[in-house]
Design an enzyme around this catalytic site. Structure first.
Site, short mmCIF file in Angstrom:
data_model
loop_
_atom_site.label_atom_id
_atom_site.label_comp_id
_atom_site.label_asym_id
_atom_site.label_seq_id
_atom_site.Cartn_x
_atom_site.Cartn_y
_atom_site.Cartn_z
N ASP A 98 -42.11 16.53 14.70
CA ASP A 98 -40.82 15.93 14.31
C ASP A 98 -40.80 14.47 14.44
O ASP A 98 -41.86 13.85 14.07
CB ASP A 98 -39.34 15.94 16.06
CG ASP A 98 -38.81 15.88 16.08
OD1 ASP A 98 -38.33 15.24 15.85
OD2 ASP A 98 -38.15 15.74 17.75
C1 BGC Z 1 -34.86 15.05 15.82
C2 BGC Z 1 -35.19 16.10 15.59
C3 BGC Z 1 -34.61 15.60 13.76
C4 BGC Z 1 -35.44 14.29 13.09
C5 BGC Z 1 -34.92 13.33 11.95
C6 BGC Z 1 -35.41 13.42 15.27
O1 BGC Z 1 -35.31 13.10 16.34
O2 BGC Z 1 -35.62 14.97 16.92
O3 BGC Z 1 -34.35 17.22 15.79
O4 BGC Z 1 -34.79 16.39 13.15
O5 BGC Z 1 -35.08 13.67 14.10
O6 BGC Z 1 -33.43 13.54 11.88
#
Ligand code: BGC
Length: 756
Positions: free
Chosen positions: A231
């Site tokens: 993530d």
């Molecule tokens: C989120 C993800 C997301 C990523 C990119 C993170 O903060 O938890 O779900 O895909 O950011 O935006």
């Protein structure tokens, strides 16, 4: 032409290889120009494209290109329609090809443990089977186009509070039965090209460096072939991550991680092959996209209409006091700003810069309905326009019905934090009560929210239509359902408890800043409410239609099956009402072997069928050993006991109208741990040791003295004695002088010989 990835890797320097383990910027992977490796772009997801050019962020704050916002997963999962969500994936896959996006970051499948989780709207279900089946369908739809998906957030990211540091403390059984199967089903049925690891820890170990999670379970047990991406910003120790099976860090190299990995290889702390494996997995995914580019056009108008059709299949009719569908010739009053400015998506990284937005008011007027509108309350805060309320109460009787568009303000539901309670804004409740008093029996409520809410006025007789967060075309879908052009067919993918404190996670959500204890174990959602026989507001799987159905005649192709075989099961479903509609026939299984503590019943199949009035169809399910199994921690595997299982079919976990019993047989036996703490009961229950122990019981005299003469009835005394013996460990044979230590050792040796 497809590149020879292994050859490419052999030509890279260690520095080049390590550079590929992290992104170039927020959305791109790195290039190695001298070898012709280009950067690839990824984008959120899951229900539309959030393609950002500059000013990138991962919280949905800065703008992205105009795209189509499809309904969020809280809605689409309620469709219980694999084909529909596959089609949505297909459309998003084509959009990605048109926009040169190699990967869309979704679907999000974490289990809805508590209705308070800020991202409940983005997640699919409280049930892992449903979430897994729908996720697999979405992934297959997108990946048809060689565009990657990133199923997220792996794993146990069930809250936003302290999501970047908290440790989810859960038993392996709860993880395997509840929190992991949605990922597992998607891996087994669709091989997502990427999996996004979560920020949090699981039992004290960060997901991003959790070898058990990223290698043992994911690759060894399930056979995952793709790459694991963090993530955004989820790296703790990059070197440990590479060793554990974490391939790609995004945004990447923020803390000099590439150099740390180079150093670890040079120092001999990390084998270079580990780096090679990561690079190979990364290149495979992105080269597959590169080698299979499609000529696609992102036709926003067309996809907007598709978003409307998807939402029409997803909305859930929760109550109908007979008002719905509204008569096209009637005169209606719409109240609530949501009618004019729909709330159709949640906050955070899934936030789409919508190409256009349909409101219910605009769509109803465009369809020529006779509709007046009063704002009543704003959509973005808890406030009432008293003048409007007064006017609404005074004029409500002039209309055939009042339709109140209610829901949760944007600020309440978002990534990054959790909800504080399950309540609707007090002003909305007040307005609803006032209108119900003014025109009882003539109130329709349309809800826009991403998670269950308390509905204190519901027993006063309303029609209640849950649109969830229905995407940018929600207005069209709402109008067509309200006026009967579409018959609602969504079913709840989550239980609505009567009140928050009924929820099984209530005492352990969100934990403290460091740890959250998943004390309810496998009893999540309906598994808890059903086992306890608790009243709920709306059960899992529930939803009404403008017609009625009957589900009957559940039968299996044979009386039972053996370990390793499959069994076909059939049920009949009849449309007993007056219009065409769709029913979701749900198959649950209850373990009747009585050998292990398990939920009352668990969903193991569902089929959505369309039926004309009077029509009957037979739907088919297939079950296998896994459908009957629980995760046995001693065996460290799935296991189903020999014995009876009850199959149940119906239209919610609380309305199962057909059943049949089957028998399952397995030759496999659970391991028996033999030591002085092994109980007589365990030995008696195991076919390998039962006979020997029976013999041993000739010595039971000494043990029975506790119960002799207690009831005055020899048979009852014997029953009591047997019950007590169940839990007597072998060591009590020493304590009560039946044998000495030496005899005990030789008996244990003999028993070990028996079990082999
Ligand atoms: C989120 C993800 C997301 C990523 C990119 C993170 O903060 O938890 O779900 O895909 O950011 O935006």
């Amino acid at each position: 032409m497809a590149a020879d990835i292994k050859k490419l890797i052999s030509e890279m320097t260690l520095e080049e290889k390590c550079s590929l383990l992290g992104g170039e910027d927020f959305w791109h992977t790195k290039a190695v120009e001298r070898l012709g490796i280009k950067p690839f772009m990824m984008s959120d997801g899951p229900h539309g494209l959030r393609k950002q050019d500059d000013k990138a962020d991962h919280l949905g704050i800065n703008d992205s290109i105009k795209a189509v916002c499809f309904p969020a997963a809280c809605a689409t999962t309620s469709s219980f329609d694999r084909d529909l969500i596959h089609y949505m994936g297909d459309v998003i896959g084509r959009e990605c090809q048109a926009e040169n996006l190699s990967t869309v970051l979704g679907p999000a499948v974490c289990i809805k443990r508590s209705p308070l989780c800020g991202r409940t709207f983005e997640y699919m279900s409280e049930d892992p089977y449903l979430a897994g089946e729908m996720a697999a369908a979405y992934v297959n739809g997108v990946q048809k186009h060689h565009v990657g998906t990133s199923i997220k957030h792996y794993a146990a990211n069930n809250q936003e509070t302290a999501r970047m540091s908290i440790s989810a403390e859960a038993s392996e059984r709860a993880l395997r039965e509840i929190y992991l199967p949605a990922f597992e089903i998607a891996v087994r049925k669709a091989q997502p090209k990427t999996i996004m690891c979560s920020y949090n820890k699981i039992n004290g170990v960060y997901s991003s460096e959790n070898e058990w999670l990223l290698t043992k379970v994911l690759r060894d047990d399930w056979g995952f072939e793709g790459l694991v991406v963090t993530d955004w910003g989820a790296v703790n120790d990059r070197v440990k991550g590479v060793a554990a099976g974490l391939d790609l860090e995004m945004p990447g190299n923020t803390a000099g991680n590439d150099a740390m990995v180079v150093q670890a290889v040079r120092d001999g702390r990390l084998p270079e092959e580990k780096v090679d494996e990561c690079v190979e997995r990364i290149l495979k995914v992105f080269f597959d996209f590169e080698d299979n580019r499609e000529e696609q056009v992102f036709d926003r108008e067309k996809d907007h209409e598709i978003a409307a059709r998807i939402e029409e299949e997803s909305a859930v009719l929760l109550e109908n006091n007979g008002l719905l569908p509204l008569k096209p010739e009637g005169k209606y009053l719409y109240i609530g700003e949501f009618a004019e400015k729909p709330r159709y998506q949640g906050g955070g990284s899934s936030h789409i810069n919508s190409f256009k937005i349909d409101s219910a008011l605009e769509m109803s007027r465009a369809a020529g309905r006779n509709v007046d509108y009063i704002k009543g309350f704003p959509m973005d805060k808890d406030a009432l326009f008293e003048e409007d309320l007064k006017k609404a109460v005074e004029t409500a009787a002039d209309y055939d019905a009042v339709v109140i568009f209610a829901g949760l303000p944007d600020i309440i539901e978002s990534e990054g934090y959790d909800r504080a309670d399950m309540k609707m804004p007090a002003s909305q409740n007040k307005l609803i009560e006032a209108i119900l008093e003014a025109v009882p029996g003539k109130v329709v409520i349309v809800l826009s929210n991403g998670a269950p809410v308390e509905v204190p006025w519901v027993d006063k007789g309303v029609a209640l239509l849950e649109m969830y967060l229905g995407g940018e075309a929600v207005g069209q879908a709402t109008d067509r359902i309200l006026f009967g052009e579409v018959n609602p067919s969504g079913r709840l993918a989550e239980t609505w408890p009567l009140k928050l404190s009924d929820n099984p996670s209530y005492l352990n959500f969100p934990g403290n800043a460091r740890r959250v204890n998943y004390a309810e174990d496998v009893y999540v959602g309906y598994r808890y409410y059903d086992k306890k026989g608790m009243d709920v507001r709306y059960p899992f799987g529930y939803g009404l239609s403008y017609t009625t159905f009957e589900i009957s005649n559940l039968r299996a192709e044979k009386e039972g099956f053996k370990d390793g075989e499959t069994l076909k099961v059939f049920a009949d479903v009849t449309n007993t009402g007056a219009c065409t509609g769709k029913e979701v026939v749900q198959l649950y299984i209850a373990d009747r072997t009585d050998k292990v503590d398990r939920p009352h019943q668990e969903l193991k199949g569902f089929v959505k069928a369309e039926l004309r009035p009077g029509e009957t169809k037979t739907v088919e399910f297939e079950i296998d050993t896994r459908s009957l199994s629980y995760f046995d921690e001693d065996l460290s595997d799935w296991y189903a006991h020999t014995g009876k299982y009850l199959l149940l079919a119906g239209d919610s976990s609380r309305h199962l109208t057909a059943s049949c019993e089957i028998t399952f047989t397995t030759e496999k036996l659970l391991p028996l741990h033999l030591d002085v703490d092994t109980t007589i009961g365990e030995l008696m229950a195991d076919p390998r040791t039962a006979a020997v122990v029976q013999q041993m019981m000739t010595h039971r005299g000494a043990l029975e003295s506790n119960t002799d003469g207690i009831s005055g009835d020899a048979e009852q005394d014997a029953a009591m004695s047997n019950a007590m013996m169940q839990y007597m460990p072998l060591k009590s044979l020493i304590s009560f002088g039946v044998m000495d230590r030496e005899q005990m050792e030789s008996m244990l040796a003999m028993l070990r010989g028996v079990i082999g």
